[in-house]
Motif scaffolding. Structure first.
Motif, PDB file in Angstrom:
ATOM      1  N   UNK A   1       1.081  -1.094  -0.163  1.00 47.41           N
ATOM      2  CA  UNK A   1       0.242   0.028  -0.110  1.00 47.41           C
ATOM      3  C   UNK A   1       0.881   1.022   0.020  1.00 47.41           C
ATOM      4  N   UNK A   2      -0.033   2.078   1.187  1.00 46.46           N
ATOM      5  CA  UNK A   2       1.112   3.421   1.018  1.00 46.46           C
ATOM      6  C   UNK A   2       2.386   3.259   1.680  1.00 46.46           C
ATOM      7  N   UNK A   3       3.396   2.061   1.912  1.00 44.09           N
ATOM      8  CA  UNK A   3       4.039   1.899   2.481  1.00 44.09           C
ATOM      9  C   UNK A   3       5.367   2.924   2.943  1.00 44.09           C
ATOM     10  N   UNK A   4       5.464   3.989   2.268  1.00 36.84           N
ATOM     11  CA  UNK A   4       6.648   4.581   1.843  1.00 36.84           C
ATOM     12  C   UNK A   4       6.044   5.872   2.534  1.00 36.84           C
ATOM     13  N   UNK A   5       5.207   6.182   3.281  1.00 32.07           N
ATOM     14  CA  UNK A   5       4.205   7.667   4.424  1.00 32.07           C
ATOM     15  C   UNK A   5       3.616   6.797   5.572  1.00 32.07           C
ATOM     16  N   UNK A   6       3.497   5.749   5.261  1.00 34.85           N
ATOM     17  CA  UNK A   6       2.749   4.555   6.601  1.00 34.85           C
ATOM     18  C   UNK A   6       3.720   5.222   7.170  1.00 34.85           C
TER      19      UNK A   6
ATOM     20  N   UNK B   1       1.723   1.251  11.624  1.00 36.49           N
ATOM     21  CA  UNK B   1       2.721   0.037  11.249  1.00 36.49           C
ATOM     22  C   UNK B   1       3.354  -0.193  12.932  1.00 36.49           C
ATOM     23  N   UNK B   2       3.178  -1.270  12.954  1.00 37.38           N
ATOM     24  CA  UNK B   2       3.958  -2.308  13.943  1.00 37.38           C
ATOM     25  C   UNK B   2       5.147  -2.899  13.902  1.00 37.38           C
ATOM     26  N   UNK B   3       5.752  -1.978  11.946  1.00 35.88           N
ATOM     27  CA  UNK B   3       7.585  -2.530  12.370  1.00 35.88           C
ATOM     28  C   UNK B   3       7.702  -1.730  10.831  1.00 35.88           C
ATOM     29  N   UNK B   4       9.136  -1.731   9.961  1.00 36.50           N
ATOM     30  CA  UNK B   4       9.288  -1.209   9.342  1.00 36.50           C
ATOM     31  C   UNK B   4       9.181  -2.771   8.077  1.00 36.50           C
ATOM     32  N   UNK B   5       9.254  -3.969   8.275  1.00 38.39           N
ATOM     33  CA  UNK B   5       8.881  -5.125   6.893  1.00 38.39           C
ATOM     34  C   UNK B   5       8.888  -6.179   7.722  1.00 38.39           C
ATOM     35  N   UNK B   6       7.958  -6.847   6.912  1.00 42.14           N
ATOM     36  CA  UNK B   6       7.460  -8.382   7.304  1.00 42.14           C
ATOM     37  C   UNK B   6       8.538  -9.533   6.116  1.00 42.14           C
ATOM     38  N   UNK B   7       8.984 -10.310   6.983  1.00 44.17           N
ATOM     39  CA  UNK B   7       9.648 -11.288   6.724  1.00 44.17           C
ATOM     40  C   UNK B   7       9.561 -12.327   6.465  1.00 44.17           C
ATOM     41  N   UNK B   8       8.838 -13.158   5.415  1.00 48.75           N
ATOM     42  CA  UNK B   8       7.587 -14.000   4.590  1.00 48.75           C
ATOM     43  C   UNK B   8       8.884 -15.500   5.362  1.00 48.75           C
ATOM     44  N   UNK B   9       7.979 -16.734   4.679  1.00 48.04           N
ATOM     45  CA  UNK B   9       8.722 -17.948   4.313  1.00 48.04           C
ATOM     46  C   UNK B   9       9.297 -18.135   3.788  1.00 48.04           C
ATOM     47  N   UNK B  10       9.157 -17.450   2.421  1.00 46.74           N
ATOM     48  CA  UNK B  10      10.054 -17.445   1.250  1.00 46.74           C
ATOM     49  C   UNK B  10      11.308 -16.698   1.361  1.00 46.74           C
ATOM     50  N   UNK B  11      11.176 -15.984   2.871  1.00 43.26           N
ATOM     51  CA  UNK B  11      12.395 -15.346   2.622  1.00 43.26           C
ATOM     52  C   UNK B  11      12.508 -13.321   2.108  1.00 43.26           C
ATOM     53  N   UNK B  12      11.201 -13.402   1.235  1.00 48.51           N
ATOM     54  CA  UNK B  12      10.413 -11.877   0.300  1.00 48.51           C
ATOM     55  C   UNK B  12       9.952 -11.125   1.647  1.00 48.51           C
TER      56      UNK B  12
ATOM     57  N   UNK C   1       8.163  -7.836   2.942  1.00 45.11           N
ATOM     58  CA  UNK C   1       7.038  -7.272   2.817  1.00 45.11           C
ATOM     59  C   UNK C   1       7.135  -5.681   3.454  1.00 45.11           C
ATOM     60  N   UNK C   2       7.579  -4.580   2.776  1.00 44.95           N
ATOM     61  CA  UNK C   2       7.583  -3.280   3.638  1.00 44.95           C
ATOM     62  C   UNK C   2       5.882  -2.516   4.050  1.00 44.95           C
ATOM     63  N   UNK C   3       5.994  -2.501   5.028  1.00 46.30           N
ATOM     64  CA  UNK C   3       4.700  -1.589   5.735  1.00 46.30           C
ATOM     65  C   UNK C   3       4.569  -0.603   6.204  1.00 46.30           C
TER      66      UNK C   3
END
Length: 125
Positions: free
Chosen positions: A25-30, A71-82, A84-86
């Protein structure tokens, strides 16, 4: 101690390391910058989130929940190692911490007992 990097630089660095980056979504300003400044950055917070599936983990970290907005963090790392910037900026992830512990982190010395909540961790991590 470091000045926070820009959203564009974050994406550039992560991709240069060969990571798959998903911009949510709009993570850059969230962010929660309206609650106070972000930086200088003195460390990194690493959490685990227990939900059912990647989409739910990303959503809760982006949106937060009743009583703690995202946001509760800056990024989520999934089980694939991707990644997700939030969020970019101040996030609700560290809360209040102990000023003695922050000083030990800054000075790279042994951590003292965490015995008070007198320092804004969301600003420094």
């Amino acid at each position: 101690m470091a000045k926070p990097i820009s959203a564009s630089k974050m994406v550039e660095i992560l991709r240069a390391e060969g990571l798959t980056v998903h911009e949510v979504r709009n993570w850059r300003t969230h962010n929660r910058n309206g609650k106070g400044p972000w930086g200088p950055v003195n460390g990194v917070m690493i959490h685990h989130t227990v939900t059912s599936g990647t989409a739910r983990s990303v959503d809760i970290c982006y949106d937060g929940y009743s009583g703690l907005p995202g946001p509760l963090c800056h990024g989520v790392i999934d089980k694939k190692g991707h990644v997700h910037l939030v969020g970019n900026g101040r996030a609700n992830h560290a809360g209040l911490g102990d000023g003695d512990v922050l000083r030990a982190v800054i000075n790279e010395t042994t951590l003292p007992p965490d015995n008070e909540a007198d320092t804004d961790g969301n600003r420094h991590f």
